[in-house]
Design a protein around this motif. Structure first.
Motif, PDB file in Angstrom:
ATOM      1  N   ILE A   1       0.843  -1.201   0.000  1.00  0.00           N
ATOM      2  CA  ILE A   1       0.000   0.000   0.000  1.00  0.00           C
ATOM      3  C   ILE A   1       0.877   1.249   0.000  1.00  0.00           C
ATOM      4  CG2 ILE A   1      -1.498   1.367   1.493  1.00  0.00           C
ATOM      5  CD1 ILE A   1      -3.052  -0.569  -0.068  1.00  0.00           C
ATOM      6  N   ALA A   2       1.946   1.252   0.795  1.00  0.00           N
ATOM      7  CA  ALA A   2       2.841   2.401   0.825  1.00  0.00           C
ATOM      8  C   ALA A   2       3.515   2.602  -0.530  1.00  0.00           C
ATOM      9  CB  ALA A   2       3.894   2.204   1.920  1.00  0.00           C
ATOM     10  N   ALA A   3       3.920   1.513  -1.159  1.00  0.00           N
ATOM     11  CA  ALA A   3       4.536   1.627  -2.489  1.00  0.00           C
ATOM     12  C   ALA A   3       3.544   2.164  -3.506  1.00  0.00           C
ATOM     13  CB  ALA A   3       5.065   0.265  -2.934  1.00  0.00           C
ATOM     14  N   LEU A   4       2.281   1.768  -3.391  1.00  0.00           N
ATOM     15  CA  LEU A   4       1.252   2.269  -4.313  1.00  0.00           C
ATOM     16  C   LEU A   4       1.042   3.762  -4.118  1.00  0.00           C
ATOM     17  CD1 LEU A   4      -0.922   1.688  -6.435  1.00  0.00           C
ATOM     18  CD2 LEU A   4      -2.491   1.139  -4.564  1.00  0.00           C
ATOM     19  N   TYR A   5       1.040   4.221  -2.872  1.00  0.00           N
ATOM     20  CA  TYR A   5       0.896   5.660  -2.610  1.00  0.00           C
ATOM     21  C   TYR A   5       2.039   6.450  -3.240  1.00  0.00           C
ATOM     22  CZ  TYR A   5      -2.877   4.973   0.768  1.00  0.00           C
ATOM     23  OH  TYR A   5      -4.059   4.690   1.357  1.00  0.00           O
ATOM     24  N   ARG A   6       3.256   5.960  -3.097  1.00  0.00           N
ATOM     25  CA  ARG A   6       4.399   6.677  -3.655  1.00  0.00           C
ATOM     26  C   ARG A   6       4.315   6.770  -5.173  1.00  0.00           C
ATOM     27  NH1 ARG A   6       7.130   3.591   0.301  1.00  0.00           N
ATOM     28  NH2 ARG A   6       7.794   2.093  -1.311  1.00  0.00           N
ATOM     29  N   ARG A   7       3.919   5.685  -5.806  1.00  0.00           N
ATOM     30  CA  ARG A   7       3.798   5.714  -7.259  1.00  0.00           C
ATOM     31  C   ARG A   7       2.709   6.669  -7.718  1.00  0.00           C
ATOM     32  NH1 ARG A   7       4.519  -0.475  -9.555  1.00  0.00           N
ATOM     33  NH2 ARG A   7       6.474  -0.984  -8.468  1.00  0.00           N
ATOM     34  N   MET A   8       1.582   6.698  -7.004  1.00  0.00           N
ATOM     35  CA  MET A   8       0.481   7.577  -7.398  1.00  0.00           C
ATOM     36  C   MET A   8       0.845   9.050  -7.218  1.00  0.00           C
ATOM     37  SD  MET A   8      -2.914   5.517  -6.093  1.00  0.00           S
ATOM     38  CE  MET A   8      -3.966   6.783  -6.818  1.00  0.00           C
TER      39      MET A   8
END
Length: 472
Positions: free
Chosen positions: A154-161
């Motif tokens: 989830i944290a990696a998804l936030y950074r990409r977005m």
């Protein structure tokens, strides 16, 4: 015709819609990128979890079987190397925890999307078996439990977005502003002028001359479009005259097409009928297959529930068929099955339905016969099978079969112990499938009894205790 200006309402609308498209494009691209990132991370998450389980299973069986705590700690520790693993433990067959290690979930990033996007924290339990051999026959010696947490993903998804949001939005705005200005000067303005010309000219009115299109100083596709407009209008005038003739030709073509469609539909129906016949027939013996026979049995029992007519089943199994195959070969075995199908056609009535249930097991659906009649039919079939012979590899082969018989009684022959008769029975067995299972199970037990008592005989199976003959 009024000259278009940059400050006109048309340009204002173009600019407004350009800005709106820029924002929507940025959001859509960002959403698409976010969905792509999410799917990629979800795939990686699932693959990583499966890989963790597979790698742990390689040595977890041995660790639990030998109660090797050091090896078990290594298995659990290697699983927790993946940041998506929240906990792992090995449990022996007695339910005792051999080794367990946990990660502090409070140290991981928290989000409300953990459950919605990645299914939340999940635990997978995998049974451990004795290494080697057939997995279905192995003894369960323990269990591997691994809990997975998608917080890191989830944290990696936030950074990409976050990164894609600003980059995509700025790019979409720049591109849109550039395209709005360029398309207005190069395309939009001359196209609008040509559109006004097309609206004012009536190419069908042959009494008026066609006016020239508006002037255009550039030698490109728009000038070619204006020059081709007069030729197009002339072509339209010619096509209008041919439209009537084309309509008549189209009606004739439609009639021909309808005839072809009707012919193809008839051919398709014939093919469907052939396919339905193939789907209900055993390819080797030509008898009804299991699906077709069970369908007929279901219909017959449905009629029995409404009218109380007798329904019976004979289950037939060839004796020592495996030995016959091993001795004479599978081709001889297939010949025996085909010969048995021929015997069924000769001995049974037209109202009886023989079918191959699979392998050397056959079944016959018999209607409107009591217990004595069912046994007469079964014994006649058994004798015909015993008398049948085939030739294979220059040898004469004799074979026999064991038969199990069961039937449902008619209304007048049946009463329940509580005195409520047929209506009480139907209340106890509302589902046709339940009656099928009961009837088939009774016949199968009778077949098993025939096998146990020496084979090559017919045994009648008694119905459950809820059935009893009137007067008994």
């Amino acid at each position: 015709m009024a000259k278009l200006k940059l400050g006109s309402s048309l340009f204002a609308r173009q600019l407004k819609w350009g800005l709106l498209i820029a924002l929507l494009s940025g959001l859509l691209i960002m959403l698409y990128q976010g969905v792509s990132d999410y799917r990629s991370l979800l795939t990686i998450y699932n693959q990583t979890n499966q890989r963790v389980i597979n790698s742990a299973l390689l040595v977890a069986n041995s660790a639990v079987l030998n109660r090797d705590v050091e090896l078990a700690n290594a298995v659990v520790g290697s699983a927790l190397v993946q940041r998506s693993v929240a906990s792992a433990r090995l449990i022996d067959a007695n339910g005792d925890v051999l080794v367990e290690q946990r990660r502090n979930l409070d140290e991981l990033p928290q989000s409300i999307w953990v459950d919605r996007l990645f299914g939340g924290i999940s635990t997978q339990e995998v049974a451990l078996h004795v290494p080697g051999g057939n997995r279905a026959d192995q003894r369960v010696i323990g269990e591997l439990q691994i809990t997975f947490s998608p917080h890191v993903y989830i944290a990696a998804l936030y950074r990409r977005m976050e990164i894609s949001f600003f980059g995509v939005l700025v790019f979409a705005l720049v591109i849109t502003f550039g395209l709005v200005g360029v398309t207005y000067l190069i395309v939009t303005k001359p196209i609008l002028e040509l559109s006004a010309y097309m609206v004012t000219v009536n190419p069908v009115d042959v009494d008026k001359h066609l006016p020239m299109p508006p002037p255009y100083r550039h030698d490109d596709e728009i000038q070619l479009l204006g020059s081709s407009m007069i030729g197009l209008f002339g072509l339209i005038r010619n096509k209008v005259q041919k439209l009537g003739r084309a309509t008549d030709a189209l009606q004739a073509a439609n009639q021909t097409l309808e005839m072809r469609v009707e012919q193809r539909t008839h051919e398709l129906n014939e093919v469907v009928e052939k396919l339905e016949l193939l789907a209900a027939t055993d390819p080797l013996t030509g008898l009804a297959n299991r699906r077709a026979l069970m369908g007929r049995l279901k219909n017959a029992i449905a009629v029995w529930k409404r009218r109380g007519t007798r329904v019976g089943v004979i289950i037939l199994d060839l004796d020592h068929f495996k030995t016959l195959n091993d001795t004479y070969g599978h081709q001889a075995g297939d010949t025996v099955l085909k010969s048995l199908a021929s015997v069924c056609h000769k001995v049974l009535r037209e109202t009886d339905l023989p079918g191959r249930m699979g392998g050397e097991e056959f079944a016959v659906l018999v209607n409107d016969e009591d217990e004595k009649g069912m046994m007469v039919v079964a014994e006649r079939l058994r004798k015909a099978i015993e008398a049948d012979t085939i030739s294979a590899n220059g040898q004469t082969i004799h074979y026999s079969a064991s038969l199990g018989v069961a039937c449902l009684p008619a209304v007048g022959d049946m009463a329940l112990s509580d005195g409520e008769g047929m209506e009480a029975l139907l209340r106890q067995a509302r589902e046709v499938e339940a009656i099928i299972d009961m009837l088939y199970s009774v016949a199968d037990r009778a077949l098993y009894s025939a096998k146990e008592n020496g084979r090559n005989q017919c045994v009648f199976g008694a119905l459950p205790a809820s059935f009893s003959k009137a007067g008994e």
